[in-house]
Design an enzyme around this catalytic site. Sequence first.
Site, short mmCIF file in Angstrom:
data_model
loop_
_atom_site.label_atom_id
_atom_site.label_comp_id
_atom_site.label_asym_id
_atom_site.label_seq_id
_atom_site.Cartn_x
_atom_site.Cartn_y
_atom_site.Cartn_z
N THR A 133 0.76 -1.43 -0.14
CA THR A 133 0.01 -0.65 -0.17
C THR A 133 0.41 1.16 0.39
O THR A 133 2.26 1.21 0.72
CB THR A 133 -0.69 -0.19 1.13
OG1 THR A 133 -1.33 1.33 2.13
CG2 THR A 133 0.10 -0.09 2.51
N ASP A 134 0.27 2.13 -0.54
CA ASP A 134 1.09 3.28 0.29
C ASP A 134 1.11 3.85 0.91
O ASP A 134 2.07 4.85 1.18
CB ASP A 134 -0.25 4.84 -1.23
CG ASP A 134 -1.06 5.38 -1.28
OD1 ASP A 134 -1.54 4.43 -0.43
OD2 ASP A 134 -1.43 5.87 -2.15
N GLU A 135 0.41 3.47 1.97
CA GLU A 135 -0.03 4.13 3.06
C GLU A 135 1.31 3.74 4.07
O GLU A 135 1.98 4.86 5.34
CB GLU A 135 -0.89 3.01 3.99
CG GLU A 135 -2.08 3.80 3.22
CD GLU A 135 -3.26 3.33 4.13
OE1 GLU A 135 -3.28 2.99 5.48
OE2 GLU A 135 -4.70 2.65 3.59
N TYR A 159 -1.76 -1.02 10.73
CA TYR A 159 -1.45 -1.23 9.55
C TYR A 159 -0.86 -1.06 8.66
O TYR A 159 0.02 -2.30 8.17
CB TYR A 159 -2.90 -0.69 8.39
CG TYR A 159 -3.34 -1.49 7.86
CD1 TYR A 159 -3.42 -2.68 7.22
CD2 TYR A 159 -3.58 -0.24 5.93
CE1 TYR A 159 -3.46 -2.51 5.51
CE2 TYR A 159 -3.84 -0.58 5.18
CZ TYR A 159 -3.22 -1.91 4.96
OH TYR A 159 -3.38 -2.09 3.23
N LYS A 163 2.24 -3.32 6.87
CA LYS A 163 2.73 -3.80 5.57
C LYS A 163 4.12 -2.61 5.12
O LYS A 163 4.98 -3.78 4.38
CB LYS A 163 1.56 -2.40 4.78
CG LYS A 163 0.38 -3.23 5.04
CD LYS A 163 -0.17 -4.79 4.65
CE LYS A 163 0.15 -4.47 2.45
NZ LYS A 163 0.08 -6.20 2.32
N1 LIG Z 1 -8.20 -1.85 -0.48
C1 LIG Z 1 -7.04 -1.31 -0.53
O1 LIG Z 1 -8.02 0.52 -0.45
C2 LIG Z 1 -5.51 -1.53 -0.70
C3 LIG Z 1 -4.69 -0.52 -1.07
C4 LIG Z 1 -3.38 -1.11 -1.21
C5 LIG Z 1 -2.19 -2.17 -1.09
N2 LIG Z 1 -4.16 -2.40 -0.46
C6 LIG Z 1 -2.95 -4.10 -0.24
O2 LIG Z 1 -3.70 -4.94 -0.47
C7 LIG Z 1 -3.91 -6.71 -0.26
C8 LIG Z 1 -5.43 -6.51 -0.60
O3 LIG Z 1 -6.44 -6.15 0.14
P1 LIG Z 1 -8.00 -6.29 -0.12
O4 LIG Z 1 -8.76 -4.70 0.66
O5 LIG Z 1 -8.25 -7.29 -1.05
O6 LIG Z 1 -8.36 -6.49 1.83
P2 LIG Z 1 -8.65 -7.37 2.00
O7 LIG Z 1 -9.37 -7.64 3.36
O8 LIG Z 1 -10.36 -7.43 0.69
O9 LIG Z 1 -8.88 -9.17 1.45
C9 LIG Z 1 -8.16 -10.22 2.43
C10 LIG Z 1 -7.81 -11.36 1.91
O10 LIG Z 1 -7.41 -11.64 2.76
C11 LIG Z 1 -7.26 -13.37 3.63
N3 LIG Z 1 -6.44 -12.97 4.90
C12 LIG Z 1 -6.47 -12.82 5.79
N4 LIG Z 1 -5.76 -13.04 6.71
C13 LIG Z 1 -5.26 -14.40 5.59
C14 LIG Z 1 -4.69 -15.22 6.23
N5 LIG Z 1 -3.80 -15.31 7.69
N6 LIG Z 1 -4.04 -16.28 5.60
C15 LIG Z 1 -5.15 -16.09 4.44
N7 LIG Z 1 -5.60 -15.69 4.05
C16 LIG Z 1 -6.01 -14.82 4.43
C17 LIG Z 1 -8.92 -13.23 3.90
O11 LIG Z 1 -9.73 -13.55 4.62
C18 LIG Z 1 -9.16 -11.85 2.82
O12 LIG Z 1 -10.44 -13.21 1.51
C19 LIG Z 1 -3.84 -6.08 1.04
O13 LIG Z 1 -2.43 -6.90 0.97
C20 LIG Z 1 -3.29 -4.91 0.96
O14 LIG Z 1 -2.95 -4.08 2.19
C21 LIG Z 1 -4.77 -2.76 -0.55
#
Ligand SMILES: NC(=O)c1ccc[n+]([C@@H]2O[C@H](COP(=O)([O-])OP(=O)(O)OC[C@H]3O[C@@H](n4cnc5c(N)ncnc54)[C@H](O)[C@@H]3O)[C@@H](O)[C@H]2O)c1
Length: 354
Positions: A133-135, A159, A163
């Site tokens: 993430t950009d965070e 969080y 990350k």
């Molecule tokens: N949502 C955003 O805006 C955003 C932006 C930039 C980066 N990200 C990154 O992208 C990735 C996905 O984000 P998202 O919004 O889809 O998250 P999300 O919370 O919707 O999904 C996370 C998934 O990971 C699974 N999970 C959690 N813990 C687990 C474990 N211990 N073992 C196996 N599976 C596990 C959950 O069941 C879920 O399906 C993350 O790594 C997040 O940091 C998200």
Amino acid sequence: MKILITGGAGFIGSAVVRHVINNTKGSVINVDKLTYAGNLESLSDIESDGRYSFERVDICDRVELDRIFAEHQPDAVMHLAAESHVDRSIDGPAAFIETNIVGTYTLLEATRSYWNTLSETAKQAFRFHHISTDEVYGDLEGTDDLFTETTSYEPSSPYSASKASSDHLVRAWLRTYGLPTIVTNCSNNYGPYHFPEKLIPLMILNAMSGKALPVYGDGMQIRDWLFVEDHARALYKVVKEGEVGETYNIGGHNEKANIEVVKTICSLLEELEPTKPEGVAHYQDLITYVTDRPGHDVRYAIDASKIERELGWTPEETFESGIRKTVEWYLNNKEWWSRVLDGSYAGERLGVNK
Ligand SMILES: NC(=O)c1ccc[n+]([C@@H]2O[C@H](COP(=O)([O-])OP(=O)(O)OC[C@H]3O[C@@H](n4cnc5c(N)ncnc54)[C@H](O)[C@@H]3O)[C@@H](O)[C@H]2O)c1
């Protein structure tokens, strides 16, 4: 390409899985623990495809990861599994440390041990793509600056700190062991199948049912918004064409203050859903300002020119087209979100994993 995708039942992970199955010849092994954020109903369109398989496994479980690598023999890992909600990380950081740091470490070690068994050619072609993430960069208070791939890390929340730690581990596994890793750091995503605790779906669904629209502080926190399907395309491009050892920032060139996002949603609903809940004259009347989140980052803005220049990726959606598609999707997919709101999407497991 056979890709092991972690977190494929989550918001972005499910978009990546759908993208690979619908638009490429690749196959996917989805490894997901199914926490509250995992929803297999987001994959109902592709779940019967022969190129898709699902393993309900925790990324902290080394024994199970070793079995999955041995059975499926993937060509690449795309690592999206994480605890991802900032507010939850403030209320209870333990799960963030466990999944985002210990889980990433465990996955790196399982990947490395599998990778060591490959032929020299297969070793070189292999990719471990870490999705971040950009965070991790902290925030940009009131300036015109942008986060670039060389901006120093200054995470603010449990969080983003977890990350940031996982990003460091991934880079160290390349430097120390030669594991071919790539990192991407992306701005805020929005779009279909977004869990309704996050800002955009929360506002759409609250407005549709006449509930308050809670906006933190003065609502002037600025985020750069990217339509999730644009992110999924970018990630696939990176795992196929990205350079080992590189970092790519991914963003939508759509900086908006939170309050502007909420007002845009309200105006779209005025147009697309003019019949309002009882007692609501205008959707905007539902906006209520609530106490700000501790340590709330003021502004994020990302410079995505490297991925554009080196890999030829640009977003297809503007914020205006993407947010319209998103509001329309929530209006047309009541079954998906009502099963999330009443908990039935999770069957029996919610009490255990929540
Ligand atoms: N949502 C955003 O805006 C955003 C932006 C930039 C980066 N990200 C990154 O992208 C990735 C996905 O984000 P998202 O919004 O889809 O998250 P999300 O919370 O919707 O999904 C996370 C998934 O990971 C699974 N999970 C959690 N813990 C687990 C474990 N211990 N073992 C196996 N599976 C596990 C959950 O069941 C879920 O399906 C993350 O790594 C997040 O940091 C998200």
